[in-house]
Design a protein around this motif. Structure first.
Motif, PDB file in Angstrom:
ATOM      1  N   ARG A  50     -31.142  -3.244  -4.575  1.00  0.00           N
ATOM      2  CA  ARG A  50     -30.019  -3.878  -5.262  1.00  0.00           C
ATOM      3  C   ARG A  50     -30.521  -4.953  -6.240  1.00  0.00           C
ATOM      4  O   ARG A  50     -30.073  -5.041  -7.379  1.00  0.00           O
ATOM      5  N   ASP A  51     -31.504  -5.722  -5.792  1.00  0.00           N
ATOM      6  CA  ASP A  51     -32.026  -6.781  -6.655  1.00  0.00           C
ATOM      7  C   ASP A  51     -32.827  -6.217  -7.829  1.00  0.00           C
ATOM      8  O   ASP A  51     -32.767  -6.750  -8.936  1.00  0.00           O
ATOM      9  N   VAL A  52     -33.590  -5.155  -7.543  1.00  0.00           N
ATOM     10  CA  VAL A  52     -34.343  -4.544  -8.642  1.00  0.00           C
ATOM     11  C   VAL A  52     -33.373  -3.979  -9.677  1.00  0.00           C
ATOM     12  O   VAL A  52     -33.595  -4.096 -10.886  1.00  0.00           O
ATOM     13  N   THR A  53     -32.290  -3.399  -9.207  1.00  0.00           N
ATOM     14  CA  THR A  53     -31.285  -2.876 -10.133  1.00  0.00           C
ATOM     15  C   THR A  53     -30.735  -3.995 -11.008  1.00  0.00           C
ATOM     16  O   THR A  53     -30.632  -3.857 -12.231  1.00  0.00           O
ATOM     17  N   ALA A  54     -30.432  -5.118 -10.385  1.00  0.00           N
ATOM     18  CA  ALA A  54     -29.878  -6.240 -11.147  1.00  0.00           C
ATOM     19  C   ALA A  54     -30.867  -6.725 -12.203  1.00  0.00           C
ATOM     20  O   ALA A  54     -30.505  -6.956 -13.356  1.00  0.00           O
ATOM     21  N   GLN A  55     -32.135  -6.853 -11.798  1.00  0.00           N
ATOM     22  CA  GLN A  55     -33.151  -7.304 -12.761  1.00  0.00           C
ATOM     23  C   GLN A  55     -33.314  -6.302 -13.897  1.00  0.00           C
ATOM     24  O   GLN A  55     -33.465  -6.684 -15.060  1.00  0.00           O
ATOM     25  N   SER A  56     -33.291  -5.024 -13.555  1.00  0.00           N
ATOM     26  CA  SER A  56     -33.458  -3.997 -14.586  1.00  0.00           C
ATOM     27  C   SER A  56     -32.310  -4.064 -15.579  1.00  0.00           C
ATOM     28  O   SER A  56     -32.502  -3.923 -16.785  1.00  0.00           O
ATOM     29  N   LYS A  57     -31.111  -4.242 -15.058  1.00  0.00           N
ATOM     30  CA  LYS A  57     -29.948  -4.341 -15.945  1.00  0.00           C
ATOM     31  C   LYS A  57     -30.099  -5.531 -16.884  1.00  0.00           C
ATOM     32  O   LYS A  57     -29.750  -5.442 -18.059  1.00  0.00           O
TER      33      LYS A  57
END
Lengths: 257, 258
Positions: free
Chosen positions: A52-59
Motif C-alpha cells: 500500500r505504501d509503495v503504491t502511494a509513493q509510486s503515485k
C-alpha cells in the motif's frame, strides 16, 4: 474463540474436560496448522502494508512526473530529487518484505504485491519522458530498488497504466505548447498509437482484468487522437492556455489499491 | 521493416510478451485437460462413497476396496499433474486444480475413515487378520501425500504439493457427509456409528477452534462445522432418549445394570 465458559445448572463451570479431553486427538495437528497459517497470514499482512505504501509513493512519483514540461531533457533538479527520495522510500519498504516474496511465495502473494504494477507505471513513465522510448522488462527490473522479481504480468499491467499517464501528459503539454510534444520525428500521439498497436497485436488474455485494461487503453489513445484533431481543426483559433474538456479524464475505474 | 534510427520500442519487447502469453495459454490448456480427467476420477470415487449411506457396516470392507481402487486412479492422474505443474510457479496456476485436489483429498480421507488404507504396520495385534477395520481414523495430510506420492506443505522450494488449506477444506466436506451418514446409519439399524461420528466431528470442531482464521474461505467453510456437530448430536440425542444406545461416557448416567 471468544465463547464464555459453559456452566451447568448450578452455575459451576462445566468441566469441559469430560467432552473435550478426547479433543486431544487432533489437538497437536491443528496447533501445527495454526502456526503455519499464522505465519502465512502475518506474511501476507506485512506484504499488503508495504504494498500500500509503495503504491502511494509510486503515485506521487507519477504526479511529480506530470509536472515535467519538456520530454527528452534531464529532469529539473527539484523533480529529480523528489523522485530519488521516493525511490529511496520504496527501496526501504520493499527490502522489508524481500524475504517474504522469494521462491514459491512470489506468486503466492502476487495479488497482494500489486504495488509492483504501480511502480512499473512510474518507472516506465519516467523512462518515456526522459528517452521517449518504452522501457524494457529488463530495464524495469534493474530499476526496481529491491531484490524482488518482476513478473511479465507486473510489467505488462504496469504498461497498461502508462497509457493513462501519456494521455494526461499529452493533454497538458498540448494545451501549454499548442503542439503534440515529441522529438525524433515522432510525437506523443504517434507514440501512443504505436504502443497501442503493439498491445492490440498481443494474444488476448481471457480475463476481465485484461479486457478492461484494453478498453481503458483504447479510450486513452482516443483522447490523444482527439487532441491532434483539435489542433488541426481549430488550432489557430485556440486561445493560448485553452484546456480541453477534462470531465471524463480519469481513465481508471476507482481502483481499490 | 527497417527500424527508424530512434524508435519508440524495441520489437523484442512485445515478441517476448507474446511468447509468454502463448506459453501461458498452452500451460493452462494442458492443465485443464489433466484436471478434467482428475475430476472424472474424483466423481467416480465420490459416487462410490455415496453408496455408504445405504450400505450396512458389515459391507463396508467391500465398498472400501472399490473406493481404494478409485483413489489409486486419482493418484495416477495426480502424479501426471505433478509433473506438469512442477515446471511452473506453483501459485501461478494452482487455482486450476486446487478444488479438484481438495475433493481428491476428501475421497481419500473418507475412504480411510471407513476403514480403507489401513496404517502400514498396524502395531496393535499383528496376528489378528484385519477383519474388523478401524472406523473413524483420520489420515493426516502427510499420509494423504504418501498415498498420492506427492509432497505436502512445501515451503522451501517451488513445486507441486498438497496444501494445508486444501486439507482443511476437505475435512469440512468430510464432516458434512458424516453428519448425513449418522442419520442413515440409524435408518439401517446401526446405532453405534452415530456415536463414533459424534466424537469424531466434535474433535474436528475443537481442532478448527484452535485456528486463528482470517476472513477467508477456510473461515467461511469452517464455520459450518458447528452445525454438523449439532446435527449429529441431535441424532445421538434421539437415540439416547429412546434408550437405543448406552451412553458412552458412563459415570453419571444410570446405566442399566443388566
Amino acid at each position: 474463540m471468544a465463547g464464555g465458559t459453559k456452566r451447568d445448572y448450578d452455575g459451576n463451570a462445566r468441566a469441559k474436560s469430560t467432552q473435550e479431553l478426547p479433543r486431544g486427538r487432533f489437538h497437536a495437528m491443528f496447533e501445527n496448522f495454526r502456526d503455519e497459517l499464522d505465519e502465512h497470514y502475518d506474511r501476507r499482512e506485512r506484504i499488503i502494508k508495504a504494498s500500500r505504501d509503495v503504491t502511494a509513493q509510486s503515485k506521487k512519483i507519477i504526479f511529480t512526473l506530470q509536472r515535467v514540461k519538456q520530454p527528452n531533457k534531464d529532469f529539473p533538479k527539484g523533480i529529480q530529487q523528489d523522485i530519488d527520495t521516493r525511490l529511496g522510500e520504496i527501496s526501504k519498504l520493499l527490502s522489508g518484505i524481500t524475504a517474504d516474496v522469494q521462491s514459491i511465495n512470489r506468486y503466492r502473494y502476487g495479488f497482494s504485491l500489486r504495488c509492483l504494477e504501480e511502480l512499473v507505471e512510474a518507472l516506465s513513465f519516467a523512462h518515456y519522458l526522459r528517452h521517449q522510448t518504452l522501457i524494457t522488462l529488463e530495464e524495469t527490473q534493474a530499476a526496481v530498488p529491491a531484490d524482488i522479481m518482476l513478473t511479465p504480468h507486473d510489467y505488462m499491467y504496469g504498461l497498461f497504466d502508462l497509457f493513462g499517464e501519456l494521455m494526461r501528459f499529452a493533454t497538458v503539454t498540448t494545451a501549454q505548447t499548442g503542439e503534440l510534444v515529441g522529438d525524433y520525428e515522432r510525437n506523443i500521439s504517434s507514440d501512443i498509437q504505436e504502443l497501442g498497436c503493439a498491445f492490440e497485436m498481443l494474444p488476448q488474455v481471457p480475463t476481465k482484468d485484461f479486457r478492461s485494461k484494453m478498453e481503458v487503453m483504447r479510450q486513452s489513445i482516443n483522447k490523444v487522437e482527439k487532441l491532434g484533431y483539435g489542433l488541426v481543426v481549430r488550432g489557430s483559433e485556440r486561445p493560448k492556455g485553452w484546456v480541453p474538456d477534462m470531465k471524463d479524464d480519469d481513465p481508471r475505474p476507482a481502483s481499490p489499491v | 521493416m527497417s527500424a527508424p534510427p530512434h524508435s519508440l520500442l524495441d520489437p523484442s519487447i512485445f515478441a517476448s510478451l507474446e511468447s509468454k502469453l502463448e506459453e501461458e495459454t498452452q500451460v493452462r490448456d494442458t492443465l485443464s485437460q489433466i484436471v478434467q480427467r482428475l475430476e472424472r476420477a474424483v466423481a467416480t470415487a465420490q459416487g462410490l462413497l455415496s453408496r455408504v449411506h445405504s450400505t450396512p457396516r458389515s459391507r463396508y470392507p467391500a465398498l472400501v476396496a472399490q473406493v481404494e481402487a478409485a483413489v489409486k486412479e486419482e493418484a495416477l492422474i495426480i502424479s501426471e499433474l505433478e509433473k506438469v505443474a512442477s515446471q511452473h510457479p506453483y501459485y501461478k496456476y494452482n487455482h486450476k486444480w486446487s478444488r479438484s485436489i481438495q475433493n481428491a483429498i476428501g475421497t481419500t480421507i473418507y475412504c480411510a475413515w471407513l476403514g480403507g488404507f489401513p496404517a502400514e504396520s498396524s502395531s496393535s495385534s499383528p496376528e489378528s487378520t484385519s477383519k474388523a477395520p478401524e472406523i473413524g481414523r483420520l489420515l493426516t495430510l502427510e499420509e494423504v501425500g504418501a498415498i498420492f506420492s506427492v509432497p505436502t506443505n512445501l515451503k522451501d522450494r517451488d513445486a507441486f504439493h498438497l496444501t494445508i488449506e486444501e486439507y482443511l477444506l476437505s475435512l469440512v466436506d468430510l464432516t458434512q457427509d458424516l453428519s448425513r451418514l449418522a442419520t442413515n446409519a440409524v435408518t439401517l439399524g446401526d446405532f453405534q456409528l452415530p456415536l463414533t461420528i459424534s466424537a469424531f466431528v466434535k474433535d474436528l470442531f475443537a481442532g478448527f477452534q484452535l485456528l486463528n482464521l482470517k476472513n477467508d474461505i477456510i473461515r467461511k467453510r469452517a464455520d459450518s462445522v458447528k452445525y454438523e456437530v449439532k446435527r449429529v448430536e441431535d441424532v445421538v440425542y434421539d437415540l439416547s432418549l429412546r434408550g437405543l444406545i448406552q451412553r458412552p461416557s458412563a459415570g453419571d448416567t444410570e446405566m442399566e445394570s443388566a
